[in-house]
Design a protein around this motif. Sequence first.
Motif, PDB file in Angstrom:
ATOM      1  N   MET A 152       0.819  -1.206   0.000  1.00 35.07           N
ATOM      2  CA  MET A 152       0.000   0.000   0.000  1.00 35.07           C
ATOM      3  C   MET A 152       0.855   1.259   0.000  1.00 35.07           C
ATOM      4  O   MET A 152       0.517   2.255  -0.659  1.00 35.07           O
ATOM      5  CB  MET A 152      -0.942  -0.006   1.200  1.00 35.07           C
ATOM      6  CG  MET A 152      -2.061  -1.030   1.097  1.00 35.07           C
ATOM      7  SD  MET A 152      -3.059  -1.146   2.596  1.00 35.07           S
ATOM      8  CE  MET A 152      -3.871   0.447   2.583  1.00 35.07           C
ATOM      9  N   ASN A 153       1.973   1.267   0.721  1.00 37.76           N
ATOM     10  CA  ASN A 153       2.834   2.448   0.732  1.00 37.76           C
ATOM     11  C   ASN A 153       3.428   2.698  -0.647  1.00 37.76           C
ATOM     12  O   ASN A 153       3.559   3.837  -1.092  1.00 37.76           O
ATOM     13  CB  ASN A 153       3.936   2.296   1.780  1.00 37.76           C
ATOM     14  CG  ASN A 153       3.395   2.473   3.188  1.00 37.76           C
ATOM     15  OD1 ASN A 153       2.414   3.178   3.403  1.00 37.76           O
ATOM     16  ND2 ASN A 153       4.024   1.843   4.162  1.00 37.76           N
ATOM     17  N   HIS A 154       3.801   1.589  -1.333  1.00 37.35           N
ATOM     18  CA  HIS A 154       4.278   1.702  -2.707  1.00 37.35           C
ATOM     19  C   HIS A 154       3.175   2.283  -3.580  1.00 37.35           C
ATOM     20  O   HIS A 154       3.385   3.200  -4.388  1.00 37.35           O
ATOM     21  CB  HIS A 154       4.694   0.313  -3.208  1.00 37.35           C
ATOM     22  CG  HIS A 154       5.330   0.306  -4.562  1.00 37.35           C
ATOM     23  ND1 HIS A 154       4.594   0.400  -5.724  1.00 37.35           N
ATOM     24  CD2 HIS A 154       6.619   0.213  -4.948  1.00 37.35           C
ATOM     25  CE1 HIS A 154       5.397   0.353  -6.764  1.00 37.35           C
ATOM     26  NE2 HIS A 154       6.636   0.250  -6.327  1.00 37.35           N
ATOM     27  N   ALA A 155       1.952   1.770  -3.393  1.00 34.70           N
ATOM     28  CA  ALA A 155       0.819   2.226  -4.201  1.00 34.70           C
ATOM     29  C   ALA A 155       0.464   3.670  -3.886  1.00 34.70           C
ATOM     30  O   ALA A 155       0.058   4.424  -4.783  1.00 34.70           O
ATOM     31  CB  ALA A 155      -0.383   1.315  -3.958  1.00 34.70           C
ATOM     32  N   ARG A 156       0.600   4.093  -2.635  1.00 33.05           N
ATOM     33  CA  ARG A 156       0.223   5.458  -2.268  1.00 33.05           C
ATOM     34  C   ARG A 156       1.154   6.489  -2.895  1.00 33.05           C
ATOM     35  O   ARG A 156       0.705   7.555  -3.306  1.00 33.05           O
ATOM     36  CB  ARG A 156       0.188   5.597  -0.744  1.00 33.05           C
ATOM     37  CG  ARG A 156      -1.068   4.975  -0.154  1.00 33.05           C
ATOM     38  CD  ARG A 156      -1.082   4.912   1.348  1.00 33.05           C
ATOM     39  NE  ARG A 156      -2.386   4.398   1.793  1.00 33.05           N
ATOM     40  CZ  ARG A 156      -2.671   4.077   3.036  1.00 33.05           C
ATOM     41  NH1 ARG A 156      -1.758   4.211   3.984  1.00 33.05           N
ATOM     42  NH2 ARG A 156      -3.874   3.624   3.345  1.00 33.05           N
ATOM     43  N   LEU A 157       2.431   6.188  -2.982  1.00 37.09           N
ATOM     44  CA  LEU A 157       3.328   7.100  -3.677  1.00 37.09           C
ATOM     45  C   LEU A 157       2.996   7.117  -5.163  1.00 37.09           C
ATOM     46  O   LEU A 157       2.969   8.177  -5.800  1.00 37.09           O
ATOM     47  CB  LEU A 157       4.789   6.690  -3.456  1.00 37.09           C
ATOM     48  CG  LEU A 157       5.835   7.581  -4.133  1.00 37.09           C
ATOM     49  CD1 LEU A 157       5.663   9.041  -3.711  1.00 37.09           C
ATOM     50  CD2 LEU A 157       7.244   7.108  -3.798  1.00 37.09           C
ATOM     51  N   GLY A 158       2.701   5.944  -5.719  1.00 39.17           N
ATOM     52  CA  GLY A 158       2.314   5.883  -7.122  1.00 39.17           C
ATOM     53  C   GLY A 158       1.034   6.645  -7.398  1.00 39.17           C
ATOM     54  O   GLY A 158       0.900   7.324  -8.429  1.00 39.17           O
ATOM     55  N   THR A 159       0.073   6.563  -6.490  1.00 36.38           N
ATOM     56  CA  THR A 159      -1.178   7.296  -6.658  1.00 36.38           C
ATOM     57  C   THR A 159      -0.949   8.795  -6.550  1.00 36.38           C
ATOM     58  O   THR A 159      -1.507   9.581  -7.316  1.00 36.38           O
ATOM     59  CB  THR A 159      -2.210   6.845  -5.612  1.00 36.38           C
ATOM     60  OG1 THR A 159      -2.423   5.442  -5.741  1.00 36.38           O
ATOM     61  CG2 THR A 159      -3.529   7.576  -5.793  1.00 36.38           C
ATOM     62  N   GLY A 160      -0.121   9.204  -5.605  1.00 39.22           N
ATOM     63  CA  GLY A 160       0.222  10.619  -5.510  1.00 39.22           C
ATOM     64  C   GLY A 160       0.829  11.125  -6.801  1.00 39.22           C
ATOM     65  O   GLY A 160       0.514  12.234  -7.277  1.00 39.22           O
ATOM     66  N   MET A 161       1.667  10.314  -7.413  1.00 39.87           N
ATOM     67  CA  MET A 161       2.280  10.700  -8.679  1.00 39.87           C
ATOM     68  C   MET A 161       1.253  10.884  -9.788  1.00 39.87           C
ATOM     69  O   MET A 161       1.493  11.644 -10.729  1.00 39.87           O
ATOM     70  CB  MET A 161       3.303   9.647  -9.107  1.00 39.87           C
ATOM     71  CG  MET A 161       4.590   9.672  -8.306  1.00 39.87           C
ATOM     72  SD  MET A 161       5.705   8.343  -8.806  1.00 39.87           S
ATOM     73  CE  MET A 161       5.993   8.766 -10.519  1.00 39.87           C
ATOM     74  N   GLN A 162       0.101  10.228  -9.687  1.00 35.38           N
ATOM     75  CA  GLN A 162      -0.916  10.406 -10.719  1.00 35.38           C
ATOM     76  C   GLN A 162      -1.387  11.854 -10.782  1.00 35.38           C
ATOM     77  O   GLN A 162      -1.737  12.361 -11.857  1.00 35.38           O
ATOM     78  CB  GLN A 162      -2.092   9.461 -10.475  1.00 35.38           C
ATOM     79  CG  GLN A 162      -1.744   8.007 -10.771  1.00 35.38           C
ATOM     80  CD  GLN A 162      -2.898   7.059 -10.519  1.00 35.38           C
ATOM     81  OE1 GLN A 162      -4.017   7.480 -10.235  1.00 35.38           O
ATOM     82  NE2 GLN A 162      -2.636   5.772 -10.626  1.00 35.38           N
ATOM     83  N   GLY A 163      -1.400  12.539  -9.638  1.00 38.11           N
ATOM     84  CA  GLY A 163      -1.726  13.965  -9.656  1.00 38.11           C
ATOM     85  C   GLY A 163      -0.714  14.745 -10.464  1.00 38.11           C
ATOM     86  O   GLY A 163      -1.064  15.627 -11.267  1.00 38.11           O
ATOM     87  N   LEU A 164       0.562  14.437 -10.265  1.00 38.48           N
ATOM     88  CA  LEU A 164       1.624  15.056 -11.053  1.00 38.48           C
ATOM     89  C   LEU A 164       1.496  14.689 -12.527  1.00 38.48           C
ATOM     90  O   LEU A 164       1.579  15.555 -13.407  1.00 38.48           O
ATOM     91  CB  LEU A 164       2.981  14.610 -10.504  1.00 38.48           C
ATOM     92  CG  LEU A 164       4.203  14.742 -11.423  1.00 38.48           C
ATOM     93  CD1 LEU A 164       4.466  16.200 -11.760  1.00 38.48           C
ATOM     94  CD2 LEU A 164       5.429  14.104 -10.773  1.00 38.48           C
ATOM     95  N   CYS A 165       1.312  13.416 -12.807  1.00 43.44           N
ATOM     96  CA  CYS A 165       1.307  12.926 -14.188  1.00 43.44           C
ATOM     97  C   CYS A 165       0.196  13.558 -15.019  1.00 43.44           C
ATOM     98  O   CYS A 165       0.438  14.080 -16.118  1.00 43.44           O
ATOM     99  CB  CYS A 165       1.153  11.404 -14.200  1.00 43.44           C
ATOM    100  SG  CYS A 165       2.516  10.504 -13.435  1.00 43.44           S
TER     101      CYS A 165
END
Length: 598
Positions: free
Chosen positions: A291-304
């Motif tokens: 989940m921590n890996h996924a949460r950073l990835g999800t945060g990056m979706q805002g950037l992307c």
Amino acid sequence: MPEYKAPLRDMRFLIDHVFDFHAHYLALGATDASPDMVGAILEEGAKFCEQVLSPLNRSGDEEGCHFDNGVVTTPQGFKQAFAQYVEGGWHGLAADPAYGGQGLPLSLGLVISEMIGSSNTSWGMYPGLTHGAMSAIHAHGTEEQKNTYLRKLTEGRWTGTMCLTEAHCGTDLGIIKTRAVPRADGSYGITGSKIFISAGEHDMSENIVHLVLAKLPDAPAGTKGISLFIVPKFLPDAAGDAGGRNGVHCGSIEHKMGIKASATCVLNFDDAQGFLIGEANKGLNCMFTMMNHARLGTGMQGLCLGETSFQGAVRYANDRLQMRALTGPKAPDKVADPIIVHPDVRRMLLTMKAFNEGNRALTYFTAQWLDVAHLSGDATQRQDAEDLLAFLTPICKAFMTETGLEVTNHGMQVFGGHGFIREWGMEQLVRDCRIAPIYEGTNGIQALDLLGRKVLGSQGKLLRGFTKIVHKFCAANAGHPQLKEYVAQLDGLNRQWGELTTQVGMAAMKNPDEVGAAALDYLMYSGYIILAYLWLRMALVAQAQLADGSGDAEYCQGKLATCEFYFKRLLPRTTTHRAAVEAGSECLMRLPAELFAL
């Protein structure tokens, strides 16, 4: 649909100058990640994302995934793109060489993930979920489990998911109903249903490895009774390949507002054979790795999605002619001026640019601490990195998705009425971004995690770990001739941060609702301060390059102008967030629940 171009100049500015990835890699012994290697990976990754993934973004949204009696087919071109991605070695870029990976640092893998998410967020969900499953198995699996699953997952022949949510529970995982019954052979029979499972069924790989939360018959109540199980779609045969079909099937796929080309599935487990990963009743601890890996990835979706929206908005603002500038014609040879001359359009574009570039810096800064946590040979360094990551992860997830949604809304607004029309592609970016503040733990939950568990739960230790970094930075740059005004502003907010935290903590001792009432505003307040620190780090480098002539002058001037905009027009939002925190819980809780009814 905006044509995505990887922002390589900005990426290199951060990698080469602001954060000096190369010295960072050498210090951690990651000698394979040489400057030439990093440069080649950036160039080739950009080509793949621009030429293969980006052209599939709009068509994937229009076509969506197809469901037919339990079988899910991804949009045209998705499967072929995944095969090309795997063949190019991208899937195993940061994976363990013991299982076929290239062993490059996680930070480099996240740079490529940014390009993937910017070019095609829906497509990126399939490898993204797999990387999370790989991290959980690598951290908590037995040697047999690692040997059975990790090589296939690294090769991309198999993909992975995480299965948490059930129809009656999302965040409150302690009340899940999925059951795991021990079998004579040491495995377990898994029975239950999971919903909202991204990449839960598709046609892009030979097998899908589900990581499933379930409860044993004698499990304690609540979250202390959750265990984690590996439940493959096809059970591995004697040779380790996909063998007989397991008792897990897709019951349906969701019809969503956005990320339509990502299969979001209902999965039904009917006495499916599962294998315990980690200790019994300790599954949530194992799942948090994923989940921590996924949460950073999800945060990056805002950037992307914000990056792609910005690129479309800038092109449009330079081309679209409407009215004359208030100060007189800027394009007298044309019937009107391009809208980029108008202050309100500039406000939107600069807000987009400031958040995108600030969030990119936050991503790369956080990624470096991920490298330290995974690669450092010093136990103290690893623990310090883990502490900083614990503090930064909820902020990355929530702040970057909230601001990313704001950015995509601005991008659509720049287009005016055309932004509301599907053919221009800007509305898809808003739709795709809207899920990011919701999944992988809503932003309200991230805020509670930050304030309640990470900050107050550590008696302020995790916060002090970061504020000390900012304090040292401000002390070292207090006399900077061009930037000292902003350094002083940051230093004042950094001190105020600790004071506000103490104030909330004291109020919460009298009334626990104070934490919930303050949490989201506290998180956003924190995010703005962190971005201010990172914008000053970028500005220092840009100013130095201008002074010695070593950088692109126009690019450096753009950085400094955007930094000024951030400090004058965006950072003052901290005042409003602080006032909301200080307002307390009384005005939220006074109205009785029954009076909300119409």
